[in-house]
Design an enzyme around this catalytic site. Structure first.
Site, PDB file in Angstrom:
ATOM      1  N   CYS A 113      18.574  16.486 -29.035  1.00  0.00           N
ATOM      2  CA  CYS A 113      19.625  15.708 -28.376  1.00  0.00           C
ATOM      3  C   CYS A 113      20.518  14.960 -29.365  1.00  0.00           C
ATOM      4  CB  CYS A 113      19.013  14.735 -27.380  1.00  0.00           C
ATOM      5  SG  CYS A 113      18.104  15.570 -26.082  1.00  0.00           S
ATOM      6  N   HIS A 249      24.721   9.379 -25.977  1.00  0.00           N
ATOM      7  CA  HIS A 249      23.973  10.525 -25.445  1.00  0.00           C
ATOM      8  C   HIS A 249      23.540  10.163 -24.037  1.00  0.00           C
ATOM      9  CE1 HIS A 249      21.172  13.646 -24.783  1.00  0.00           C
ATOM     10  NE2 HIS A 249      20.104  12.891 -24.932  1.00  0.00           N
ATOM     11  N   ASN A 279      21.120  15.338 -18.580  1.00  0.00           N
ATOM     12  CA  ASN A 279      20.975  15.329 -20.034  1.00  0.00           C
ATOM     13  C   ASN A 279      21.240  16.745 -20.553  1.00  0.00           C
ATOM     14  OD1 ASN A 279      20.078  15.343 -22.676  1.00  0.00           O
ATOM     15  ND2 ASN A 279      18.187  14.209 -22.250  1.00  0.00           N
TER      16      ASN A 279
HETATM   17  O1  UT7 Z   1      17.355  13.148 -24.556  1.00  0.00           O
HETATM   18  C1  UT7 Z   1      16.174  13.019 -25.244  1.00  0.00           C
HETATM   19  C2  UT7 Z   1      15.581  11.729 -25.024  1.00  0.00           C
HETATM   20  N1  UT7 Z   1      14.990  11.653 -23.720  1.00  0.00           N
HETATM   21  C3  UT7 Z   1      15.007  10.533 -23.079  1.00  0.00           C
HETATM   22  O2  UT7 Z   1      15.604   9.601 -23.567  1.00  0.00           O
HETATM   23  C4  UT7 Z   1      14.207  10.406 -21.820  1.00  0.00           C
HETATM   24  C5  UT7 Z   1      13.563   9.063 -21.808  1.00  0.00           C
HETATM   25  N2  UT7 Z   1      12.708   8.828 -20.650  1.00  0.00           N
HETATM   26  C6  UT7 Z   1      13.179   8.627 -19.401  1.00  0.00           C
HETATM   27  O3  UT7 Z   1      14.352   8.754 -19.142  1.00  0.00           O
HETATM   28  C7  UT7 Z   1      12.195   8.166 -18.358  1.00  0.00           C
HETATM   29  O4  UT7 Z   1      10.980   7.817 -18.997  1.00  0.00           O
HETATM   30  C8  UT7 Z   1      11.906   9.199 -17.242  1.00  0.00           C
HETATM   31  C9  UT7 Z   1      13.127   9.331 -16.340  1.00  0.00           C
HETATM   32  C10 UT7 Z   1      11.545  10.531 -17.864  1.00  0.00           C
HETATM   33  C11 UT7 Z   1      10.734   8.729 -16.373  1.00  0.00           C
HETATM   34  O5  UT7 Z   1      11.001   7.450 -15.843  1.00  0.00           O
HETATM   35  P1  UT7 Z   1       9.913   6.278 -15.992  1.00  0.00           P
HETATM   36  O6  UT7 Z   1      10.431   5.158 -15.232  1.00  0.00           O
HETATM   37  O7  UT7 Z   1       9.663   6.076 -17.459  1.00  0.00           O
HETATM   38  O8  UT7 Z   1       8.643   6.885 -15.283  1.00  0.00           O
HETATM   39  P2  UT7 Z   1       7.180   7.180 -15.855  1.00  0.00           P
HETATM   40  O9  UT7 Z   1       7.211   8.359 -16.771  1.00  0.00           O
HETATM   41  O10 UT7 Z   1       6.553   5.925 -16.369  1.00  0.00           O
HETATM   42  O11 UT7 Z   1       6.434   7.585 -14.528  1.00  0.00           O
HETATM   43  C12 UT7 Z   1       6.332   6.692 -13.416  1.00  0.00           C
HETATM   44  C13 UT7 Z   1       5.871   7.492 -12.207  1.00  0.00           C
HETATM   45  C14 UT7 Z   1       4.686   8.413 -12.492  1.00  0.00           C
HETATM   46  O12 UT7 Z   1       3.825   8.407 -11.363  1.00  0.00           O
HETATM   47  P3  UT7 Z   1       2.484   7.517 -11.347  1.00  0.00           P
HETATM   48  O13 UT7 Z   1       1.658   8.023 -12.496  1.00  0.00           O
HETATM   49  O14 UT7 Z   1       2.953   6.111 -11.528  1.00  0.00           O
HETATM   50  O15 UT7 Z   1       1.929   7.822  -9.999  1.00  0.00           O
HETATM   51  C15 UT7 Z   1       5.326   9.787 -12.593  1.00  0.00           C
HETATM   52  O16 UT7 Z   1       4.435  10.814 -12.258  1.00  0.00           O
HETATM   53  O17 UT7 Z   1       6.940   8.348 -11.764  1.00  0.00           O
HETATM   54  C16 UT7 Z   1       6.432   9.673 -11.570  1.00  0.00           C
HETATM   55  N3  UT7 Z   1       7.501  10.637 -11.742  1.00  0.00           N
HETATM   56  C17 UT7 Z   1       8.270  11.072 -10.738  1.00  0.00           C
HETATM   57  N4  UT7 Z   1       8.274  10.763  -9.433  1.00  0.00           N
HETATM   58  C18 UT7 Z   1       9.188  11.380  -8.662  1.00  0.00           C
HETATM   59  C19 UT7 Z   1       7.900  11.231 -12.901  1.00  0.00           C
HETATM   60  N5  UT7 Z   1       8.922  12.055 -12.641  1.00  0.00           N
HETATM   61  C20 UT7 Z   1       9.156  11.980 -11.302  1.00  0.00           C
HETATM   62  C21 UT7 Z   1      10.091  12.589 -10.442  1.00  0.00           C
HETATM   63  N6  UT7 Z   1      10.070  12.269  -9.141  1.00  0.00           N
HETATM   64  N7  UT7 Z   1      10.992  13.481 -10.883  1.00  0.00           N
END
Ligand code: UT7
Length: 322
Positions: A113, A249, A279
């Site tokens: 990225c 980005h 993204n």
């Molecule tokens: O471009 C390269 C760099 N990449 C990035 O900068 C990405 C950085 N990360 C992010 O943007 C975020 O971390 C995400 C959008 C990927 C995830 O958001 P988050 O608020 O950090 O969520 P999390 O990973 O801590 O997960 C929280 C919950 C989990 O469920 P439990 O374990 O709490 O039950 C995940 O399984 O959200 C769940 N989850 C979803 N739920 C519904 C993860 N993806 C999804 C989804 N729909 N698509």
């Protein structure tokens, strides 16, 4: 004589097919509301079955050339930042070079990225040394090809697209204040396992799929992006308040907001295309730059700070007067 890397034209290409959050919610356990709340993404584009990364790159490059008032034969360096090349080799840039009838050297650059920032930094160094006169710096991705469409933690985030800029080496007098003022790039390979593919030519003989520890990457992103932006400004002896537009980005609206909050930047100065593009990895910065030029916000003479963070981990920033 000191040379400046002046941005002459910016182009973009997005595939026609729109994939909405609602469509994704029919495939994996997610919802339009969750995706919008946690990322700001509403839809993304997906390349057609026969559309290759080079096709996207060529379309964006042609638009950038037209806007720069230049032709393919005027270009003597092409750098394609991509994680999703047409083939393992030759470089996607080689096909772009042939299609545009460009000269000189053409190669791909891999910084996921952060690829566009790394490629612009590389081109700036080539131009400053007089090793090329006019370069195409392209970010192009068909990230949809390396997604695990059963992994809701990643498949909702990414999209396909390409953005390109034509840059030209000009004397300081000719540039008259325009051009790339500073760049800053970093890699920390110790964070390799936070964002990677589980395959590749040497390790598995397959392409692999994207794997990410999203929340850990998120924390790194706000920290390192803010640091890179301040460093790029310091290197140009420019206060961050002097920047007219921030072109980040586009990984997650919450990262854009977090960085803006941390650095005290008005969100009105931050270009956001994440809602419509998702993204697009290396393509996201030039796509956002093109969008804000096309809608009349960013004008010639404006001071623009671009930044990115991606797999590697890699990160960086580039300050330019358009
Ligand atoms: O471009 C390269 C760099 N990449 C990035 O900068 C990405 C950085 N990360 C992010 O943007 C975020 O971390 C995400 C959008 C990927 C995830 O958001 P988050 O608020 O950090 O969520 P999390 O990973 O801590 O997960 C929280 C919950 C989990 O469920 P439990 O374990 O709490 O039950 C995940 O399984 O959200 C769940 N989850 C979803 N739920 C519904 C993860 N993806 C999804 C989804 N729909 N698509």
């Amino acid at each position: 004589m000191s040379l400046k890397t002046v941005i002459l034209g910016v182009g973009a290409y997005l595939p026609a097919r729109v994939l909405t959050n609602t469509e994704l919610s029919q495939r994996v356990d997610t919802s339009d509301a969750w995706i919008i709340e946690r990322t700001g993404i509403r839809e993304r584009r997906i390349a057609g079955e026969t559309e290759r990364t080079s096709d996207l790159a060529i379309a964006a490059a042609r638009q950038a050339l037209e806007r720069a008032g230049r032709d393919g034969k005027d270009i003597d360096l092409i750098i394609v930042a991509t994680t999703t090349p047409d083939l393992t080799f030759p470089a996607t840039a080689a096909r772009v070079q042939a299609a545009l009838r460009a000269q000189g050297a053409a190669f791909d650059l891999q910084a996921v990225c952060s690829g566009f920032i790394f490629a612009l930094t590389t081109a700036d160094n080539f131009l400053a040394r007089g090793q090329a006169k006019r370069a195409l710096v392209i970010g192009a991705e068909t990230f949809s090809r390396i997604l695990d469409w059963d992994d809701r933690g990643t498949c909702v985030l990414f999209g396909d697209g390409a953005g390109a800029v034509v840059v030209e080496a000009q004397s300081e007098a000719e540039a008259n204040g325009r051009g790339v003022l500073s760049t800053f790039i970093r890699t920390d390979g110790r964070m390799h396992d936070l964002l990677y593919t589980d395959g590749g030519p040497s390790q598995t003989g397959t392409v692999g799929k994207v794997r990410m520890v999203g929340n850990a990457v998120f924390r790194q992103a706000v920290e390192h992006i803010s640091g890179a932006m301040l460093e790029a400004c310091a290197r140009a002896d420019t206060p961050i308040d002097a920047v007219d537009w921030f072109v980040p980005h586009q990984a997650n609206q919450r990262i854009l907001d977090g960085v803006a909050r941390k650095l005290g930047i008005s969100t009105e100065k931050v270009i956001s295309t994440v809602a419509l593009h998702g993204n697009t990895s290396a393509a996201s910065v030039p796509l956002a730059l093109e969008a804000a030029i096309s809608d009349g916000r960013i004008k010639q003479g404006d001071l623009v700070l671009m930044e990115a963070l991606g797999g590697g981990l890699t990160w960086g920033a580039a300050l330019a007067r358009l």
